[in-house]
Design an enzyme around this catalytic site. Structure first.
Site, PDB file in Angstrom:
ATOM      1  N   GLU A 101       3.150 -23.523  21.632  1.00  0.00           N
ATOM      2  CA  GLU A 101       4.088 -22.625  20.956  1.00  0.00           C
ATOM      3  C   GLU A 101       4.093 -21.301  21.714  1.00  0.00           C
ATOM      4  O   GLU A 101       3.014 -20.729  21.956  1.00  0.00           O
ATOM      5  CB  GLU A 101       3.682 -22.395  19.500  1.00  0.00           C
ATOM      6  CG  GLU A 101       4.680 -21.539  18.751  1.00  0.00           C
ATOM      7  CD  GLU A 101       4.299 -21.314  17.291  1.00  0.00           C
ATOM      8  OE1 GLU A 101       5.034 -20.579  16.596  1.00  0.00           O
ATOM      9  OE2 GLU A 101       3.276 -21.860  16.844  1.00  0.00           O
ATOM     10  N   ARG A 330     -11.485 -30.770  20.505  1.00  0.00           N
ATOM     11  CA  ARG A 330     -11.096 -29.533  21.162  1.00  0.00           C
ATOM     12  C   ARG A 330     -12.321 -28.824  21.718  1.00  0.00           C
ATOM     13  O   ARG A 330     -13.456 -29.060  21.298  1.00  0.00           O
ATOM     14  CB  ARG A 330     -10.332 -28.608  20.208  1.00  0.00           C
ATOM     15  CG  ARG A 330     -11.174 -27.992  19.115  1.00  0.00           C
ATOM     16  CD  ARG A 330     -10.351 -27.045  18.253  1.00  0.00           C
ATOM     17  NE  ARG A 330      -9.876 -25.892  19.029  1.00  0.00           N
ATOM     18  CZ  ARG A 330      -9.042 -24.988  18.562  1.00  0.00           C
ATOM     19  NH1 ARG A 330      -8.550 -25.100  17.327  1.00  0.00           N
ATOM     20  NH2 ARG A 330      -8.675 -23.966  19.300  1.00  0.00           N
ATOM     21  N   LYS A 340      -5.299 -15.694  17.831  1.00  0.00           N
ATOM     22  CA  LYS A 340      -4.272 -14.810  18.377  1.00  0.00           C
ATOM     23  C   LYS A 340      -4.178 -13.512  17.587  1.00  0.00           C
ATOM     24  O   LYS A 340      -3.979 -12.432  18.148  1.00  0.00           O
ATOM     25  CB  LYS A 340      -2.928 -15.531  18.386  1.00  0.00           C
ATOM     26  CG  LYS A 340      -2.858 -16.681  19.376  1.00  0.00           C
ATOM     27  CD  LYS A 340      -1.570 -17.473  19.226  1.00  0.00           C
ATOM     28  CE  LYS A 340      -1.565 -18.672  20.160  1.00  0.00           C
ATOM     29  NZ  LYS A 340      -0.405 -19.549  19.948  1.00  0.00           N
TER      30      LYS A 340
END
Length: 633
Positions: A101, A330, A340
């Site tokens: 994204e 992950r 973020k």
């Protein structure tokens, strides 16, 4: 609505995990118990078998270390998880995608996903599409698109094509109408509290799951309402399209997820402007874009394990091409943050210099810090790919970088905190020119000349006013070798600043008795180039800053950056700078990038040129220290 979906997904993942041995969905606690029991049962036998198969190896030599960094770049595709899924999903041509994204900068965890997506396709002779998941105009910017593409190319990968979810907005809308026509989608007007009740919980109280009354609307009503959403007749969050899935399914990702929403702010989309007033959710758009692009292996992290069922449900319901989603663990790094929102706070409050501050673990920050892309990929390959989430200490990552750089970059002499050392003996011109090798292990790297002047500069930490038995560097009456100089020197006196008490000059004589000194120190001659050096240490005090008392800002280390503004560097720097990038043969496409000039500063660490540098004002960043214990100190 997107925030609400994220919350529901997080709640679900907190409750359920897949036991891959039995195929059951169980709680995290139960799964951990089972895994520990199985591990204990197998550990003894596995250890014995491993010992018989691989007896202890002799201590590594420099040559062995040279081979060690050349790990097979395809190792993770030949065995384990990635080999298994290739066997499980046979295909004529592998097609993968990397779907970021564009709402922020990529971090080290993304590098693993990039290596898996691009590497898997390359290994099997296929192709990888870079697809930007641009379905949330409130948070997306063209600048992030540019940064992501540059970062992927910096890592050494070239997308077969660059696409956007927004390329398919009309097709996705048409799919939504088809889903309504099939009786598998409806327009809902429920509040967040209503949704929580439907999912079996409100204010901490559990209850049975049920569908809202809007699910019973007829197809015509749902179609009319959905077109009203499209035409801007509803306020944000007043209506959204939900998929009519299976509310009785134990998997929360089947509890009538949202397919379309009205954004809070009518921010123009970075590509489609104000054309659309409604946008598809990730759960609706992702699988259908995979289908439209004929993706064979939709590889994602285990956070999306529960989403696989809804992914398959939607493609099956619309009877379109069905890609196969598979999940790997992950990569998480202890001692830093990847959020973020948290990173943005550090940048906005000027706690760090920017998103590329070398103390962060965004990929733009690692690039500025001087970490070679090959070192990042080597680190990921060493870890391998499994279905387990990986939590790695920063020290392990830095050791991998250190090992990669050890025999591939030239050596220079850098004096961080210089103090003058005056040699009282006359210096014979015949011995004044010292030849300094760029590498003591690889003669092909060559070297450079460094003149032994009457006054040289050494690091202040290499001199003590008072000697001791456990100290092996320079002190009054004590000798020390100067690297590649003809003779050791013996300190005979020193001067101090009467105000600060700091040593300002050391006087020494040559020691020509022929005895080899116990230690050597680095040095630079008078007239050496002055540079600014930035040495970074961990930004946070703890392994988990996000869980720190009072929040991650209370966990910030007050002295995470030390700046030496008057450091001196040896003459070989100009040649190293001119002949970059280092290491040679790296896949860094931008040979003029300052961070591609890397070298080892003897006894200090590995360094690179910072983006703040100019031709006349050199600024250096430390990439990593020479040893882990130095990094901790």
């Amino acid at each position: 609505m997107a925030d609400q979906e994220t919350e529901h997904a997080a709640e679900a993942l907190a409750q359920l995990q897949l036991d891959e041995v039995t195929g059951e969905m169980v709680s995290k606690r139960e799964l951990k118990k089972r895994q520990q029991k199985r591990a204990r049962k197998l550990a003894g036998a596995a250890a014995r078998a491993e010992k018989e198969k691989n007896p202890p190896k002799p201590k590594a030599t420099p040559e062995a270390n040279a081979n060690e960094i050349r790990i097979d770049p395809d190792a993770m595709f030949k065995q384990g998880f990635l080999a298994d899924i290739y066997s499980e999903i046979p295909t004529k041509e592998v097609v993968t995608r990397f779907p970021p994204e564009p709402n922020g900068f990529l971090h080290l965890g993304h590098a693993k996903a990039i290596a898996v997506d691009f590497g898997f396709a390359r290994y099997h002779g296929g192709k990888t599409i870079l697809r930007f998941d641009d379905t949330n105009p409130d948070a997306e910017e063209q600048g992030f698109v540019t940064s992501i593409e540059e970062t992927i190319r910096w890592l050494g990968y070239t997308p077969h094509a660059i696409t956007y979810s927004s390329d398919n907005f009309q097709k996705l809308y048409d799919y939504a109408e088809r889903l309504i026509e099939l009786g598998k989608a409806y327009v809902c007007h429920c509040s967040d509290a209503d949704m929580k009740r439907q999912r079996g919980g409100h204010e901490g109280k559990e209850g049975p799951r049920y569908r809202c009354e809007h699910s019973e609307q007829d197809i015509s009503t749902n179609m009319d309402k959905f077109r009203m959403m499209r035409d801007g007749k509803y306020e944000p969050r007043a209506a959204f399209l939900r998929m009519k899935q299976d509310i009785t399914n134990p998997n929360p990702q089947m509890w009538d997820l949202a397919a379309y929403r009205i954004p809070k702010d009518q921010t123009p989309h970075h590509r489609t402007g104000t054309q659309w007033k409604i946008y598809p959710t990730y759960d609706f758009a992702h699988c259908l874009c995979d289908s439209l692009e004929r993706i064979t292996h939709s590889l994602c992290t285990t956070e999306f394990l529960l989403s696989r069922e809804s992914y398959e449900w939607l493609n099956e319901s619309l009877q379109v091409y069905e890609p196969k989603q598979r999940e790997f663990g992950r990569l998480n790094l202890n001692g830093t943050i990847m959020s973020k929102r948290a990173l943005a706070a550090l940048v906005e409050e000027k706690i760090v210099r920017g998103w590329d501050d070398p103390r962060l673990y965004t990929l733009v920050a690692l690039r500025r810090r001087g970490v070679p892309p090959g070192a990042i990929l080597s680190f990921i390959n060493e870890l391998g790919v499994t279905t387990a989430r990986t939590f790695i200490q920063v020290a392990r990552f830095e050791q991998s970088v250190r090992k990669y750089l050890e025999i591939t970059v030239p050596r220079l002499m850098l004096v961080l905190d210089p103090v003058a050392l005056v040699i009282e003996d006359a210096i014979d011109p015949e011995i004044s020119e010292c030849r300094i090798p760029f590498s003591t292990k690889d003669p092909e790297m060559g070297g450079y000349g460094q003149r032994l002047t009457q006054t040289i500069f050494i690091d202040r930490s290499d001199f003590r006013e008072t000697d001791s038995k456990d100290y092996f560097r320079l002190a009054p009456g004590k000798s020390v070798g100067l690297f590649q100089a003809p003779y050791p020197v013996t300190a005979v006196s020193f001067s101090k600043n009467s105000t600060t008490g700091q040593v300002t000059e050391i006087r020494a004589v040559f020691n020509k008795d022929g005895k080899k000194p116990k230690s050597f120190i680095h040095w630079v001659p008078e007239g050496s180039r002055t540079v600014e050096v930035r040495v970074h240490s961990p930004l946070f005090k703890s392994d988990n800053p996000m869980q720190a008392e009072g929040g991650f800002k209370n966990d910030i280390h007050p002295n995470s950056e030390t700046v030496y503004r008057d450091a001196l560097i040896s003459a070989g720097f100009d040649e190293v700078r001119k002949t970059g990038p280092w290491p040679k043969g790296s896949n860094n496409s931008d040979k003029d990038a300052p961070e591609s000039v890397r070298f080892q500063a003897m006894r200090i660490g590995y360094f690179t040129v910072d983006s703040d540098a100019t031709p006349d004002n050199v600024v250096l960043n430390r990439i990593v220290s020479l040893k882990e214990d130095n990094a901790k100190n």
